[in-house]
Motif scaffolding. Sequence first.
Motif, PDB file in Angstrom:
ATOM      1  N   MET A   1       0.820  -1.216   0.000  1.00  0.00           N
ATOM      2  CA  MET A   1       0.000   0.000   0.000  1.00  0.00           C
ATOM      3  C   MET A   1       0.853   1.265   0.000  1.00  0.00           C
ATOM      4  N   HIS A   2       2.065   1.172   0.604  1.00  0.00           N
ATOM      5  CA  HIS A   2       2.826   2.406   0.796  1.00  0.00           C
ATOM      6  C   HIS A   2       4.033   2.531  -0.123  1.00  0.00           C
ATOM      7  N   LYS A   3       3.910   1.995  -1.318  1.00  0.00           N
ATOM      8  CA  LYS A   3       5.035   2.043  -2.247  1.00  0.00           C
ATOM      9  C   LYS A   3       5.351   3.489  -2.658  1.00  0.00           C
ATOM     10  N   ASN A   4       4.337   4.345  -2.573  1.00  0.00           N
ATOM     11  CA  ASN A   4       4.535   5.679  -3.144  1.00  0.00           C
ATOM     12  C   ASN A   4       4.674   6.768  -2.077  1.00  0.00           C
ATOM     13  N   ARG A   5       5.230   6.426  -0.930  1.00  0.00           N
ATOM     14  CA  ARG A   5       5.354   7.452   0.121  1.00  0.00           C
ATOM     15  C   ARG A   5       6.440   8.475  -0.213  1.00  0.00           C
ATOM     16  N   ILE A   6       6.132   9.713   0.114  1.00  0.00           N
ATOM     17  CA  ILE A   6       7.053  10.811  -0.170  1.00  0.00           C
ATOM     18  C   ILE A   6       7.504  11.425   1.145  1.00  0.00           C
ATOM     19  N   ASN A   7       8.828  11.490   1.321  1.00  0.00           N
ATOM     20  CA  ASN A   7       9.384  11.957   2.589  1.00  0.00           C
ATOM     21  C   ASN A   7       9.538  13.474   2.603  1.00  0.00           C
ATOM     22  N   ILE A   8       8.836  14.109   3.540  1.00  0.00           N
ATOM     23  CA  ILE A   8       8.953  15.559   3.712  1.00  0.00           C
ATOM     24  C   ILE A   8       9.517  15.804   5.109  1.00  0.00           C
ATOM     25  N   LEU A   9      10.802  16.119   5.163  1.00  0.00           N
ATOM     26  CA  LEU A   9      11.484  16.406   6.444  1.00  0.00           C
ATOM     27  C   LEU A   9      11.258  15.300   7.482  1.00  0.00           C
ATOM     28  N   GLY A  10      11.236  14.049   7.010  1.00  0.00           N
ATOM     29  CA  GLY A  10      11.128  12.927   7.945  1.00  0.00           C
ATOM     30  C   GLY A  10       9.735  12.346   8.102  1.00  0.00           C
ATOM     31  N   THR A  11       8.716  13.074   7.633  1.00  0.00           N
ATOM     32  CA  THR A  11       7.356  12.531   7.680  1.00  0.00           C
ATOM     33  C   THR A  11       7.014  11.973   6.298  1.00  0.00           C
ATOM     34  N   GLU A  12       6.515  10.744   6.284  1.00  0.00           N
ATOM     35  CA  GLU A  12       6.270  10.067   5.005  1.00  0.00           C
ATOM     36  C   GLU A  12       4.800  10.139   4.619  1.00  0.00           C
ATOM     37  N   PHE A  13       4.538  10.844   3.539  1.00  0.00           N
ATOM     38  CA  PHE A  13       3.168  11.078   3.079  1.00  0.00           C
ATOM     39  C   PHE A  13       2.782  10.132   1.955  1.00  0.00           C
ATOM     40  N   ASP A  14       1.510   9.730   1.953  1.00  0.00           N
ATOM     41  CA  ASP A  14       0.968   8.977   0.831  1.00  0.00           C
ATOM     42  C   ASP A  14       0.620   9.942  -0.287  1.00  0.00           C
ATOM     43  N   ASN A  15       0.991   9.562  -1.497  1.00  0.00           N
ATOM     44  CA  ASN A  15       0.736  10.430  -2.639  1.00  0.00           C
ATOM     45  C   ASN A  15      -0.426   9.886  -3.469  1.00  0.00           C
ATOM     46  N   TYR A  16      -1.644  10.194  -3.024  1.00  0.00           N
ATOM     47  CA  TYR A  16      -2.853   9.773  -3.740  1.00  0.00           C
ATOM     48  C   TYR A  16      -3.614  10.997  -4.228  1.00  0.00           C
ATOM     49  N   THR A  17      -4.442  10.780  -5.232  1.00  0.00           N
ATOM     50  CA  THR A  17      -5.464  11.793  -5.503  1.00  0.00           C
ATOM     51  C   THR A  17      -6.552  11.565  -4.447  1.00  0.00           C
ATOM     52  N   GLU A  18      -7.375  12.567  -4.238  1.00  0.00           N
ATOM     53  CA  GLU A  18      -8.442  12.416  -3.249  1.00  0.00           C
ATOM     54  C   GLU A  18      -9.381  11.270  -3.654  1.00  0.00           C
ATOM     55  N   LYS A  19      -9.597  11.160  -4.957  1.00  0.00           N
ATOM     56  CA  LYS A  19     -10.486  10.110  -5.473  1.00  0.00           C
ATOM     57  C   LYS A  19      -9.944   8.710  -5.142  1.00  0.00           C
ATOM     58  N   GLN A  20      -8.642   8.507  -5.348  1.00  0.00           N
ATOM     59  CA  GLN A  20      -8.008   7.219  -5.021  1.00  0.00           C
ATOM     60  C   GLN A  20      -8.146   6.926  -3.526  1.00  0.00           C
ATOM     61  N   PHE A  21      -7.843   7.956  -2.731  1.00  0.00           N
ATOM     62  CA  PHE A  21      -7.879   7.815  -1.270  1.00  0.00           C
ATOM     63  C   PHE A  21      -9.284   7.419  -0.807  1.00  0.00           C
ATOM     64  N   HIS A  22     -10.296   8.088  -1.358  1.00  0.00           N
ATOM     65  CA  HIS A  22     -11.682   7.777  -0.997  1.00  0.00           C
ATOM     66  C   HIS A  22     -12.048   6.339  -1.385  1.00  0.00           C
ATOM     67  N   LYS A  23     -11.526   5.887  -2.499  1.00  0.00           N
ATOM     68  CA  LYS A  23     -11.785   4.508  -2.951  1.00  0.00           C
ATOM     69  C   LYS A  23     -11.189   3.511  -1.946  1.00  0.00           C
ATOM     70  N   TYR A  24      -9.949   3.774  -1.520  1.00  0.00           N
ATOM     71  CA  TYR A  24      -9.309   2.905  -0.520  1.00  0.00           C
ATOM     72  C   TYR A  24     -10.129   2.870   0.767  1.00  0.00           C
ATOM     73  N   LEU A  25     -10.570   4.052   1.204  1.00  0.00           N
ATOM     74  CA  LEU A  25     -11.337   4.131   2.454  1.00  0.00           C
ATOM     75  C   LEU A  25     -12.670   3.394   2.324  1.00  0.00           C
ATOM     76  N   SER A  26     -13.283   3.536   1.178  1.00  0.00           N
ATOM     77  CA  SER A  26     -14.558   2.862   0.931  1.00  0.00           C
ATOM     78  C   SER A  26     -14.376   1.339   1.018  1.00  0.00           C
ATOM     79  N   ASP A  27     -13.298   0.843   0.410  1.00  0.00           N
ATOM     80  CA  ASP A  27     -12.976  -0.593   0.477  1.00  0.00           C
ATOM     81  C   ASP A  27     -12.682  -1.017   1.919  1.00  0.00           C
ATOM     82  N   ASP A  28     -11.962  -0.159   2.658  1.00  0.00           N
ATOM     83  CA  ASP A  28     -11.646  -0.454   4.062  1.00  0.00           C
ATOM     84  C   ASP A  28     -12.919  -0.578   4.892  1.00  0.00           C
ATOM     85  N   MET A  29     -13.880   0.310   4.617  1.00  0.00           N
ATOM     86  CA  MET A  29     -15.152   0.265   5.360  1.00  0.00           C
ATOM     87  C   MET A  29     -15.899  -1.027   5.028  1.00  0.00           C
ATOM     88  N   ASP A  30     -15.914  -1.386   3.756  1.00  0.00           N
ATOM     89  CA  ASP A  30     -16.611  -2.612   3.341  1.00  0.00           C
ATOM     90  C   ASP A  30     -15.953  -3.844   3.955  1.00  0.00           C
TER      91      ASP A  30
END
Length: 243
Positions: A1-30
């Motif tokens: 899931m976290h292949k695309n993390r981007i490091n900003i001063l030590g904090t690793e962010f997920d680089n998704y579009t909001e649409k992708q992120f919402h899809k993941y969350l929807s699947d997580d809820m299901d």
Amino acid sequence: MHKNRINILGTEFDNYTEKQFHKYLSDDMDGRSNKFIVTANPEMVLSAQKNPKFSKVVNSADYVIPDGIGIIKGAKTLGTPMHERITGFDTLMFLLQAANRKQLKVYLLGSKPEVIEASAKRIEREYPQLDLVGYHDGYFKDNQVIVDEIAEKKPNIVLVALGYPKQEFFINEYRKDIDAIWIGVGGSFDVFSGTKKRAPVILQKLGLEWTYRLFKEPTRIGRMLAIPKYMNLIRAEKKSQEK
């Protein structure tokens, strides 16, 4: 899931579009998954830099999303551009709408008593299919009593408004007992309940929400100074990359 993390001063962010992120969350809820979402802004990045324990908790979350235009600007400056800003408030709204659609159970924790009451009332009014199984303000002494209460209600989503880093430490410690989507929502209930107004849409689009907040609450000036400090660190990081 976290292949695309981007490091900003030590904090690793997920680089998704909001649409992708919402899809993941929807699947997580299901899938009734146990997930931990951190919505991190420049202030939290600075805090994580100073506090290794906090940094470890943030980077171990399932999702770390860029809440703040400063994160997007920082990523671009460092040559690792990100898709878009995904705010904590918009994520909160998405979770409530999805929970309403899927008829899920939600628990609210944190904020002042009047803010959490007003938030609960708004949820009951506007999201009738959602099952609000309980809520408690942020003024509690015994974590275990609260956690036992949440466990008993078996929510699918737990929204925690204790401010950072407290909310992240709380979620990290207790999520293992309760399979739900956990998210630290900071001051989002203030806006959601109508206690505070969100910046006009035009300022949100321009990434200038902070100017509105400062105008409304001049006492935030100390917190706002985190932004220039953060951008200076980004520029320093960029220079060291170029050497």
